[in-house]
Design an enzyme around this catalytic site. Structure first.
Site, mmCIF file in Angstrom:
data_model
loop_
_atom_site.group_PDB
_atom_site.id
_atom_site.type_symbol
_atom_site.label_atom_id
_atom_site.label_comp_id
_atom_site.label_asym_id
_atom_site.label_seq_id
_atom_site.Cartn_x
_atom_site.Cartn_y
_atom_site.Cartn_z
ATOM 1 N N ASP A 1 1.572 1.883 12.249
ATOM 2 C CA ASP A 1 0.576 2.893 11.922
ATOM 3 C C ASP A 1 -0.749 2.462 12.544
ATOM 4 O O ASP A 1 -1.343 1.458 12.129
ATOM 5 C CB ASP A 1 0.446 3.023 10.402
ATOM 6 C CG ASP A 1 -0.373 4.250 9.991
ATOM 7 O OD1 ASP A 1 -1.161 4.746 10.820
ATOM 8 O OD2 ASP A 1 -0.233 4.697 8.847
ATOM 9 N N THR B 1 -17.124 -3.912 32.346
ATOM 10 C CA THR B 1 -17.129 -4.250 30.922
ATOM 11 C C THR B 1 -16.381 -3.219 30.082
ATOM 12 O O THR B 1 -15.545 -3.569 29.242
ATOM 13 C CB THR B 1 -18.584 -4.377 30.419
ATOM 14 O OG1 THR B 1 -19.233 -5.434 31.124
ATOM 15 C CG2 THR B 1 -18.607 -4.688 28.927
ATOM 16 N N ASP C 1 0.380 4.042 1.412
ATOM 17 C CA ASP C 1 0.510 4.648 2.737
ATOM 18 C C ASP C 1 1.675 4.043 3.506
ATOM 19 O O ASP C 1 2.446 4.753 4.167
ATOM 20 C CB ASP C 1 -0.802 4.507 3.522
ATOM 21 C CG ASP C 1 -1.319 3.073 3.595
ATOM 22 O OD1 ASP C 1 -0.928 2.233 2.756
ATOM 23 O OD2 ASP C 1 -2.135 2.790 4.499
ATOM 24 N N ARG C 2 1.848 2.733 3.391
ATOM 25 C CA ARG C 2 2.937 2.063 4.099
ATOM 26 C C ARG C 2 4.286 2.415 3.482
ATOM 27 O O ARG C 2 5.287 2.558 4.190
ATOM 28 C CB ARG C 2 2.706 0.560 4.108
ATOM 29 C CG ARG C 2 1.446 0.151 4.858
ATOM 30 C CD ARG C 2 1.162 -1.331 4.724
ATOM 31 N NE ARG C 2 2.170 -2.113 5.413
ATOM 32 C CZ ARG C 2 2.311 -3.430 5.236
ATOM 33 N NH1 ARG C 2 1.540 -4.072 4.362
ATOM 34 N NH2 ARG C 2 3.245 -4.091 5.900
ATOM 35 N N GLY D 1 0.819 -1.209 0.000
ATOM 36 C CA GLY D 1 0.000 0.000 0.000
ATOM 37 C C GLY D 1 0.850 1.255 0.000
ATOM 38 O O GLY D 1 1.906 1.317 0.649
#
Length: 271
Positions: free
Chosen positions: A135, A190, A107-108, A105
């Protein structure tokens, strides 16, 4: 180089518009990533953001786009052209220039480029160990770059918000929570259990992978890894990570900025 750069990062959840000068962010704005963006709406949005920052679109030195949503690319590039009269640089594997063995990708790759320039050679990483970039966004992605600028690979896991959303959607009684700071390691109810599992669980995963890769690197005669965190949720996870690490909130945008100067340098050397 005193350049005005308009940078656009299109992610699965948000679009970030940012103004950089001298590789420093001066302003940014965030909008939801939607499938129904029209050309006129995108142009008006960009125009409004630039006017708020008192930047003239016709005086921009460069417009760069990183996108993981390909269907929006024609709208983005056309809106940029109509607004500024300039053609945007759409980042891809070829323009970024990191060596990768398979499809990765954009972005990476931009994260990898920026981390390499900031923390690898020639920035002074003398250990010889790899650079791990986590990321933390919709997904939690790991990208690994060596000190020679080669993209080695990584991992992709469900992000904190995605995990919390899935827990609410696929169970009968767990509530829908937004990502927020975890207050304690062992939850007492929870909500605190869910936040601890999502946030501190992510921190523990990052620590564990970092330790294993560092040990492998040391075993081969190199130094330990360097850990870099980025993404909108990195601030939630960082306090729970016990190993040394860097936080670079704008790592991808810095990668786009560096890409501009690399592109200009290559164009000038061609003459």
């Amino acid at each position: 180089m005193n350049k005005q750069l308009f940078l656009i990062d299109v992610g699965n959840s948000n679009i970030v518009f940012a103004g950089f000068q001298n590789q420093t962010k001066l302003f940014s704005a965030r909008r939801n990533t939607r499938a129904d963006w029209s050309l006129q709406n995108m142009q008006d949005t960009m125009d409004s953001i630039l006017k708020d920052a008192k930047w003239n679109p016709e005086q921009l030195d460069g417009i760069l786009i990183s996108s993981v949503v390909p269907e929006l690319n024609p709208i983005l590039t056309s809106a940029v052209q109509r607004l500024s009269g300039k053609k945007a640089i759409l980042a891809d594997a070829k323009t970024i220039g990191l060596t990768a063995q398979s499809t990765v990708g954009v972005d990476r790759l931009l994260d990898g480029l920026a981390a390499y320039m900031l923390y690898g050679s020639p920035a002074g990483n003398e250990s010889g160990g790899p650079i791990l970039i986590y990321d933390l966004g919709t997904c939690t992605t790991l990208s690994i770059v060596d000190v020679r600028g080669n993209f080695l690979g990584g991992q992709i896991a469900a992000g904190i918000d995605l995990s919390l959303r899935a827990e609410a959607e696929f169970t009968a009684q767990l509530p829908r929570l937004q990502p927020e700071e975890a207050q304690e390691l062992i939850g007492k109810d929870t909500v605190s259990c869910m936040l601890s599992g999502a946030v501190i669980g992510t921190a523990a995963m990052i620590e564990g992978i970092f330790d294993r890769i560092s040990q492998e690197s040391i075993a081969t005669g190199n130094g330990p890894a360097t850990l870099v965190l980025t993404g909108g949720l990195s601030a939630l996870v960082s306090p729970w990570i016990r190993c040394p690490h860097h936080i670079e909130t704008d790592l991808l945008l810095k990668g786009l900025s560096l890409l501009f100067y690399r592109t200009v340098s290559l164009e000038q050397s061609a003459y």
